[in-house]
Design a protein around this motif. Sequence first.
Motif, PDB file in Angstrom:
ATOM      1  N   LYS A 143       0.846  -1.193   0.000  1.00 52.86           N
ATOM      2  CA  LYS A 143       0.000   0.000   0.000  1.00 52.86           C
ATOM      3  C   LYS A 143       0.878   1.239   0.000  1.00 52.86           C
ATOM      4  N   VAL A 144       0.497   2.226  -0.828  1.00 47.82           N
ATOM      5  CA  VAL A 144       1.127   3.544  -0.807  1.00 47.82           C
ATOM      6  C   VAL A 144       0.016   4.574  -0.683  1.00 47.82           C
ATOM      7  N   GLU A 145       0.176   5.457   0.282  1.00 44.27           N
ATOM      8  CA  GLU A 145      -0.752   6.572   0.470  1.00 44.27           C
ATOM      9  C   GLU A 145       0.008   7.869   0.200  1.00 44.27           C
ATOM     10  N   ASP A 146      -0.497   8.670  -0.712  1.00 40.08           N
ATOM     11  CA  ASP A 146       0.054   9.988  -0.989  1.00 40.08           C
ATOM     12  C   ASP A 146      -0.913  11.001  -0.388  1.00 40.08           C
ATOM     13  N   ARG A 147      -0.584  11.473   0.793  1.00 41.03           N
ATOM     14  CA  ARG A 147      -1.475  12.327   1.578  1.00 41.03           C
ATOM     15  C   ARG A 147      -1.066  13.794   1.384  1.00 41.03           C
ATOM     16  N   TRP A 148      -1.766  14.481   0.460  1.00 40.19           N
ATOM     17  CA  TRP A 148      -1.463  15.888   0.196  1.00 40.19           C
ATOM     18  C   TRP A 148      -1.744  16.693   1.460  1.00 40.19           C
ATOM     19  N   ASN A 149      -0.766  17.472   1.877  1.00 41.13           N
ATOM     20  CA  ASN A 149      -0.867  18.212   3.140  1.00 41.13           C
ATOM     21  C   ASN A 149      -1.249  17.270   4.283  1.00 41.13           C
ATOM     22  N   ASN A 150      -0.775  16.023   4.178  1.00 43.47           N
ATOM     23  CA  ASN A 150      -0.998  14.957   5.159  1.00 43.47           C
ATOM     24  C   ASN A 150      -2.469  14.620   5.344  1.00 43.47           C
ATOM     25  N   LYS A 151      -3.262  14.731   4.257  1.00 41.81           N
ATOM     26  CA  LYS A 151      -4.695  14.428   4.331  1.00 41.81           C
ATOM     27  C   LYS A 151      -5.129  13.633   3.113  1.00 41.81           C
ATOM     28  N   LEU A 152      -6.102  12.767   3.319  1.00 46.41           N
ATOM     29  CA  LEU A 152      -6.844  12.124   2.243  1.00 46.41           C
ATOM     30  C   LEU A 152      -8.299  12.552   2.400  1.00 46.41           C
ATOM     31  N   PRO A 153      -9.033  12.692   1.285  1.00 41.55           N
ATOM     32  CA  PRO A 153     -10.424  13.125   1.399  1.00 41.55           C
ATOM     33  C   PRO A 153     -11.282  12.076   2.109  1.00 41.55           C
ATOM     34  N   GLU A 154     -12.319  12.553   2.756  1.00 41.21           N
ATOM     35  CA  GLU A 154     -13.234  11.675   3.467  1.00 41.21           C
ATOM     36  C   GLU A 154     -14.636  11.874   2.912  1.00 41.21           C
ATOM     37  N   GLY A 155     -15.489  10.907   3.155  1.00 42.11           N
ATOM     38  CA  GLY A 155     -16.886  11.013   2.757  1.00 42.11           C
ATOM     39  C   GLY A 155     -17.215  10.140   1.556  1.00 42.11           C
TER      40      GLY A 155
END
Length: 191
Positions: A143-155
Motif C-alpha cells: 500500500k502507498v498513500e500519498d497524503r497531500w498536506n498529510n490528508k486524504l479526502p473523506e466522505g
Amino acid sequence: MSTGMNAQRGIGNVGGDTAPIKNTNINEVTGVALSPRQKVLVGSVLDLFEGYPSLSHLSLWSKSATFNDPLTAATGYDAFAAQWYGLVALFHPIKIQSHSVTSAGDPIEIKLSNKYTLKGIGMSQTIDSVVRIHIGSDDKIEKVEDRWNNKLPEGAVAEAFRKLNAKTVPLFVKVPKNEEEDAEMRRGRGD
C-alpha cells in the motif's frame, strides 16, 4: 550535514530485483535508518513520483497492492500501474523538490515536495505530501498513500470519485505488457 539529514548513497538493486533505481540518495532524518531493502523500495517509489515508471519498479509491488491519493483509490495491479504510467503521460517534467524519510517503521513515512508541470501547457504546481509505504510479509509494497498536506479526502462522494478514477484511468492509459514494450516506452520518454 547541518540540516540533520543523512544522505544515503548507492542503494542499487537488492535481493535479485532488477529495478533500475534512479533516486539512490535517500534522505533520512536523524535517528531514522532504513534497511537496504527499504532503501530500494523508497527509491523505487520516489522514481514513480518523479515520472519514471517501469515494469521493474512495479515488480516491487504486490499484485493486490493499493495506491491512494486525493484523486484515486486504486486497488490491484491494473489500477495502480495505470496511475503511474498516467502520471508521466500528463506531466513533464516532474521534479522532486525535496524529500526526507521520517519513519523507517511500517509504514515507512516520507515528507515529499514534488513539482508537476502539465504537458503542452507548461503550468506547474508543487504539492507537499506525506507518503506512507506499507510493506507486506513478502517484502513487497502492499500500500502507498500519498497524503497531500498529510490528508486524504473523506466522505462517500469523495470515495466514489476516487474509485471511479481508479476504474477509468486504466481504460485510457497504456501499461506495457512486457519488457520490450516497457523499454520502448522508456526510450520514448528519454529515461
